[in-house]
Every structure is written in structure tokens, then in C-alpha cells.
Motif scaffolding. Structure first.
Motif, PDB file in Angstrom:
ATOM      1  N   ALA A 558       0.817  -1.213   0.000  1.00 56.22           N
ATOM      2  CA  ALA A 558       0.000   0.000   0.000  1.00 56.22           C
ATOM      3  C   ALA A 558       0.852   1.265   0.000  1.00 56.22           C
ATOM      4  N   VAL A 559       1.878   1.300   0.841  1.00 55.14           N
ATOM      5  CA  VAL A 559       2.695   2.516   0.889  1.00 55.14           C
ATOM      6  C   VAL A 559       3.592   2.639  -0.337  1.00 55.14           C
ATOM      7  N   THR A 564       4.660   5.961  -4.779  1.00 54.02           N
ATOM      8  CA  THR A 564       4.918   6.003  -6.227  1.00 54.02           C
ATOM      9  C   THR A 564       4.026   7.037  -6.906  1.00 54.02           C
ATOM     10  N   LEU A 565       2.758   7.072  -6.521  1.00 48.03           N
ATOM     11  CA  LEU A 565       1.846   8.065  -7.088  1.00 48.03           C
ATOM     12  C   LEU A 565       2.331   9.475  -6.779  1.00 48.03           C
ATOM     13  N   SER A 566       2.726   9.704  -5.532  1.00 43.74           N
ATOM     14  CA  SER A 566       3.198  11.033  -5.145  1.00 43.74           C
ATOM     15  C   SER A 566       4.441  11.432  -5.927  1.00 43.74           C
ATOM     16  N   ALA A 567       5.346  10.452  -6.135  1.00 40.11           N
ATOM     17  CA  ALA A 567       6.563  10.743  -6.888  1.00 40.11           C
ATOM     18  C   ALA A 567       6.255  11.031  -8.353  1.00 40.11           C
ATOM     19  N   PRO A 572       5.070  17.983  -3.501  1.00 41.38           N
ATOM     20  CA  PRO A 572       6.089  18.526  -2.590  1.00 41.38           C
ATOM     21  C   PRO A 572       6.513  17.531  -1.504  1.00 41.38           C
ATOM     22  N   SER A 573       5.599  16.630  -1.137  1.00 38.70           N
ATOM     23  CA  SER A 573       5.883  15.661  -0.066  1.00 38.70           C
ATOM     24  C   SER A 573       6.482  14.360  -0.593  1.00 38.70           C
ATOM     25  N   ALA A 574       6.736  14.254  -1.893  1.00 42.21           N
ATOM     26  CA  ALA A 574       7.105  12.970  -2.501  1.00 42.21           C
ATOM     27  C   ALA A 574       8.350  12.350  -1.862  1.00 42.21           C
ATOM     28  N   GLN A 575       9.411  13.125  -1.715  1.00 45.05           N
ATOM     29  CA  GLN A 575      10.646  12.564  -1.156  1.00 45.05           C
ATOM     30  C   GLN A 575      10.459  12.133   0.298  1.00 45.05           C
TER      31      GLN A 575
END
Length: 632
Positions: A558-559, A564-567, A572-575
Motif C-alpha cells: 500500500a505505501v 509512487t503516485l506522489s513521486a 512537494p511531499s514525494a521525497q
């Protein structure tokens, strides 16, 4: 090497008595559900599940409900939700007072009226019946806000719509929906009445009984229910009772649980005083009594004798909401802890500079991230039409409730003595949180549900192989494929499921850890089936470890998907999310490896035997066995 023939010879011919237990709000609750052996070979072929968790019990990767991370809201739905979020947050800032609710043990009329005006009691009721018509993802966001602010109010809302009238929404007839849904959106409280003094996790022990009239026009209900949320407020109730039903073929009469829509206005419905509870004090919890209640035949919900199925459908459908609420509560606790840690100076520095505090805050944030990811992954899949989410929903409830308890406890620890003080607010949250590991399915029961449901699915695959061997010529491909898998695995040549191509490059190593866990888990399940056969249902020490391994494996996936979606969107929170996903996968995969080693280790199985003996000794004595060191 494990020979295919040996596996088939030892595989269970169906786990004939497979206990599936769930529970409802305010107490352990459940239904024992028997998985019956199929009557014909044609029926014995198991339906292929799209559930990620179900498939890891076969060592398979089923990624369709994991990747990509769901984004089910249309632009219009997003706008609608944004318009709703502000008023809900404003309600909690300006009208609701959680401290007052807790001290009074009730929610005042002004606050309830504001909730009704907001439409908060009919969030998922279609607009044609007077509700807001939110989908599951939109509902999760609203519940998230409620969880952040006041869990007592959350239970009042949840007992009403997540379980109280949910059965009408899910399986009600058009006539039932038209009659009752407008009312539950307009001032009439609902409740879910299953638990009785004689039954907690064994709902088969229900004693409430409804007798059908000779002319078939109505039923007469007698019995009582305990620990019913909204029990003293509800005008409309979903009630479960035994009904004598005669089999037309055999002529044999047997009691079967049936669900009914019961109105207080029918007469004969009463309730006891509000229960005095550890937490969620402002939610009304009471015993409910039914004395010669005359229920119209058209108020049977979901069909006569289908009560267990209705109850399970209701509970399974609403569990993701608990993860959403727990996500909000964790966020509240983290905010309290961070505010304190960045201001509190000790030994010349703010305490957020010290490694011990940093580890606490980081782990709190990771647990919140996982819980939040589960809530919106499951609700998103449901909104896309998934029917295979029951194990994932159970996992989200277990994980979210346990994580929230740990996060709140650690927040109190970070605040030190201040955290223990009532005015800080965390002691109220801790009291409120304790019930979440108990109701709507105790976490202990749900772990067994996850393990046994998955094992049943894995066992059905072995039965398919048994069937294939009856006609090897026609099924040669299946047999050869299975033999090849086992042979390569036995000599170490097999490769684990691979989904590196589905994740962001920076998460490739983490994806490999998750994939290895899937492969190892499938092999451990097979070995357990070989060793225990159908007696696996009695090996709860083993089942609990298998369930925990399943939980860790699903949460890793799940995480990985969410990060992956955020990246991919370059958020801004991807990293930061990638850091959390990497850390979680490293530690979760280690736990999986350990738990799978434990269930196959003679040394650890001997520990389980010793633990069982210790417990039996103490229970027989009625107290601890050893004397005080002073001897008196």
C-alpha cells in the motif's frame, strides 16, 4: 523437494468448519460462518479473487487493486467534497466542545442540531432520499476530520450510518429505502442491534427470537441486546433474531438468524440507562429490550434466514471508515507531540533535536502514513466497484486501531508530565481509543478471520490440483506448471513475484523486499496446510503469526503504491513519502521473515506449547501460581 503428490495427499479436502467472526460497534460481535464443501466438482472451482491479500496466501502477486494507487474522485466530486470539508471543520472549531461532551457524557441538543443541519447523519445516502450522496472516498475524508476532533461524536455518527441503517442502504428493497432513508437523514437516529448477554464473538448464540404469525403478515420479537451504540436514542434499528424456518424439502424446522428493520414506534421497544464507559462517553450506549414487538413481514431485511450474511455485509462494508477515523486521530496526536517537542527546551536544546524523540516522531508519522494509505486505498477500490476487499478492510481496522493507540501513547510520553494532565487533551483521546481494538470485530478475531479466509482460498487451489489429477491428460498444463514451480523453488532457482516496474525507481529495493515476502508467505502457507491439514483452524498461535505477516505484506504494498503516485506527480511531499515507505518496507519485511520462521520452527512451536500450559495452570488455579517472594 516437496512432491506434488504429497501435497495433494495431505491437502485439506476443504476446511469444513471455518470460523469467520466479526463484531459490531460497542462490543465484540460476530457471526460464525460455515464454509461448506461444494456439492459438485463444477462448483468446487474457487472464484479467482482480485484481492491482493487473498492471493498472497497462494504466493501470488495480484496487483490490480494495489497499482496504481486509486484516484476515484471526479473533478465535480472533488469540488463537492471541498465545499463540505470547510463547514465540517468549522463545526468542530466553533460549535463542538469535546471536553464538555466528555464531562457531560452526552452531546447537547445544539451540537446535534448542527450536525443534522450539516447533513452529517446522511453522508452516503443518495440525494434522492435526502442525503448527500457521497462515495466511500468522500466519506473517508469526512470521517478523517471527525477522528481528528472528537471520537465520541464520531461513534454517534458511525453507529447511525456506518452500521445502523447501512443494511437498508446495502440490501434494502426499494420500498424499504423509500420509507426509511429519508427519515434517517432527517432527525431519526439509527442503531445496529446484534450483541446479547450470551454472545459476543459467537453470534450463533443469539437468543432473541422472532416468531412468524400464522397468516405470515408479521413477526413477534422478544429478546434483549447489550452495548448498543445510540441504543437510547434510536428510533429505527437493524435487529438480528433467530427465526424458526421449515425446510420445504425435509420438513425440518431450524432456527436461523434474520435481520429486521424495527421501529421504536412499533411498541414494546425500551432501553436501559446510558452505560458508564472508559471513553467515548458522549456517545449513547445502552441495553435495548424487545417485548412482543410486532414487526411487519415487509420489514425483513435481506431475506428470511439471511441475517449472518446481512451482518457481515454491513460490517465488512464499513470497516475502512474506522481506518480513516484513526488516521485523523493520529494526526491530532502527532500535532500535539510536534508542537511540544519543538518548543520544550531541555539541556539547552529543544527536545526534537534528540535521537530518542526523533525516532518516536518518525515512527508515529510512518504509522499514520500507513493507516491513511490503507483507508483511501480501500475506499478508492470500493468506489471503483471492487467486491474483493474484505480482508483488506479487516487489516485496516486492526492496523489503524493499534497504530492510533501506540501513537497516542507515544505522544503522551513526549509531552511527559504535561501529557498526563487532563487539560492537554491526550488522556481523553487515549481513553476514547481503547474501544477501537474491541468493537466492530475484536482485533484478535479479525486476525483469525484474515488467516483462515486466506488459508481457505489457498486450500481451494490444492483441491483444483486434486481434481486435475483425476484427468491428467486434459489438465497436463496445470500439473506441469505446478510441478515446475515446486521444483525450481526447492532448488532455489525460482524468482519471487516482481513488480519493480510498477514502483518509482527509488523504491525498487523496497519492492523487492515486498515481493520476497509474498513468495515466502505463500510457501509458509502451503507448508502449514501440509503439516496441519484441516486442524489448522485450531492452531491459533500459528494463525496469529500468519495474519501478522499478511498485514505487514499488504501494508508494504500500500505505501509503495501511494509513494509512487506522489513521486509520479512530483508532489512537494514525494521525497518525504519515499523515505517513510522505504523505512516501513525494511522493517515490515524483517517482521514477515521472523514470523514465518516462527511458525515453522520447532523451538518456537515448543514455546507456544509452554505458553498454553502456563495459561491452563493459572486458569485452573484461578490466580497466579507462584507465592510472593516473602512466602505469604
Amino acid at each position: 523437494m516437496i512432491r506434488v503428490s504429497k501435497v495433494l495427499a495431505l491437502a485439506p479436502k476443504g476446511l469444513n468448519k471455518f470460523i469467520v467472526t466479526h463484531t459490531r460497534c460497542q462490543a465484540t460481535k460476530a457471526a460464525a460462518n460455515t464454509v461448506k464443501t461444494e456439492k459438485s466438482e463444477k462448483k468446487s472451482t474457487a472464484k479467482e479473487s482480485q484481492s491482493f491479500t487473498m492471493n498472497i496466501f497462494r504466493g501470488h502477486l495480484q496487483a490490480s487493486q494495489i497499482f496504481p494507487y486509486p484516484e476515484p474522485l471526479s473533478e465535480e466530486q472533488n469540488e463537492t467534497l471541498k465545499m463540505l470539508v470547510d463547514p465540517i471543520e468549522k463545526f468542530f472549531e466553533e460549535i463542538n466542545d469535546p471536553v464538555k461532551n466528555d464531562e457531560n457524557g452526552s452531546i447537547d441538543e445544539k451540537t446535534l442540531e448542527a450536525l443534522w443541519s450539516l447533513g452529517a447523519f446522511g453522508l452516503q445516502v443518495p440525494q434522492e432520499y435526502g442525503g448527500l450522496g457521497l462515495n466511500n472516498t468522500m466519506y473517508a475524508r469526512c470521517v478523517d476530520i471527525v477522528g481528528y476532533n472528537d471520537l465520541g461524536v464520531g461513534i454517534t455518527l458511525g453507529a447511525h450510518q456506518s452500521i445502523g441503517f447501512k443494511g437498508i442502504l446495502l440490501v434494502g428493497t426499494p420500498e424499504q429505502k423509500e420509507k426509511y432513508l429519508p427519515r434517517v437523514c432527517d432527525g431519526k437516529f439509527a442503531a445496529f442491534c446484534l450483541t446479547e448477554p450470551s454472545c459476543g464473538s459467537d453470534a450463533g448464540a443469539i437468543r432473541s427470537k422472532a416468531i412468524k404469525s400464522k397468516d405470515g403478515s408479521h413477526y413477534v420479537l422478544n429478546g434483549s441486546k447489550i452495548w448498543i451504540s445510540n441504543g437510547g436514542l434510536a428510533e429505527i434499528m437493524t435487529v438480528f433474531a433467530q427465526v424458526p424456518i421449515t425446510d420445504p424439502e425435509t420438513g425440518k424446522t431450524q432456527d436461523k438468524v434474520t435481520a429486521f428493520i424495527v421501529e421504536r414506534a412499533f411498541g414494546g421497544v425500551s432501553n436501559g440507562p446510558p452505560e458508564k464507559k472508559m471513553g467515548i462517553k458522549c456517545s449513547n450506549t445502552a441495553e435495548v429490550y424487545f417485548e412482543d414487538v410486532k414487526i411487519p413481514a415487509e420489514n425483513v431485511l435481506g431475506g428470511e434466514g439471511q441475517g449472518f450474511k446481512v451482518a457481515m455485509n454491513i460490517l465488512n462494508n464499513g470497516r475502512f471508515g474506522m481506518a480513516a477515523a484513526m488516521s485523523g486521530t493520529q494526526r491530532y496526536c502527532i500535532k500535539k507531540a510536534v508542537d511540544h517537542a519543538t518548543q520544550r527546551i531541555q539541556f539547552g536544546k529543544t527536545i526534537d533535536n534528540y535521537g530518542t524523540i526523533q525516532e518516536k516522531i518518525a515512527r508515529m508519522c510512518i504509522l499514520h502514513y500507513v493507516t491513511e494509505s490503507l483507508a483511501y486505498m480501500i475506499s478508492g477500490n470500493m468506489d471503483k466497484g471492487s467486491q474483493d476487499y474484505h480482508l483488506e478492510a479487516a487489516i485496516s481496522k486492526c492496523f489503524g486501531s493499534e497504530s492510533a493507540w501506540w501513537v497516542c501513547d507515544e505522544a503522551i510520553q513526549i509531552l511527559g508530565g504535561m501529557g498526563y494532565m487532563k487539560d492537554t487533551g491526550l488522556e481523553r483521546v487515549l481513553r476514547d481509543l481503547r474501544i477501537f481494538r474491541i468493537f466492530e470485530g475484536t482485533n484478535d478475531i479479525l486476525r483469525l478471520f484474515v488467516a483462515l479466509t486466506g488459508i481457505q482460498y489457498a486450500g481451494s487451489h490444492l483441491k483444483e490440483l486434486q481434481k486435475a489429477f483425476r484427468n491428467p491428460t486434459a489438465n497436463l498444463g496445470l500439473i506441469v506448471e505446478e510441478a515446475a514451480k515446486r521444483a525450481t523453488r526447492a532448488v532455489g532457482l525460482s524468482s519471487p513475484p516482481n513488480f519493480i516496474h510498477l514502483v518509482h525507481p527509488s523504491l525498487a529495493d523496497s519492492a523487492t523486499l515486498c515481493a520476497k515476502s509474498i513468495e515466502s508467505f505463500g510457501q509458509a502457507i502451503e507448508n502449514s496446510l501440509i503439516k496441519y491439514n484441516k486442524t489448522i483452524v485450531d492452531e491459533q498461535f500459528v494463525l496469529n503469526r500468519l495474519a501478522q505477516a499478511a498485514i505487514d505484506t499488504y501494508t508494504m504494498a500500500a505505501v509503495l503504491s501511494r509513494a509512487t503516485l506522489s513521486a509520479s506527480k512530483n508532489l512537494p511531499s514525494a521525497q518525504h513519502e519515499i523515505l517513510m515507505a522505504q523505512t516501513w518496507c525494511t522493517e515490515a519485511s524483517s517482521r514477515v521473515a521472523y514470523n514465518l520462521k516462527v511458525v515453522q520452527s520447532g523451538k518456537h512451536l515448543d514455546v507456544f506449547t509452554k505458553l498454553s500450559k502456563i495459561s491452563k495452570n493459572v486458569c485452573e488455579a484461578g490466580d497466579v501460581i507462584q507465592l510472593n517472594p516473602l512466602g505469604y
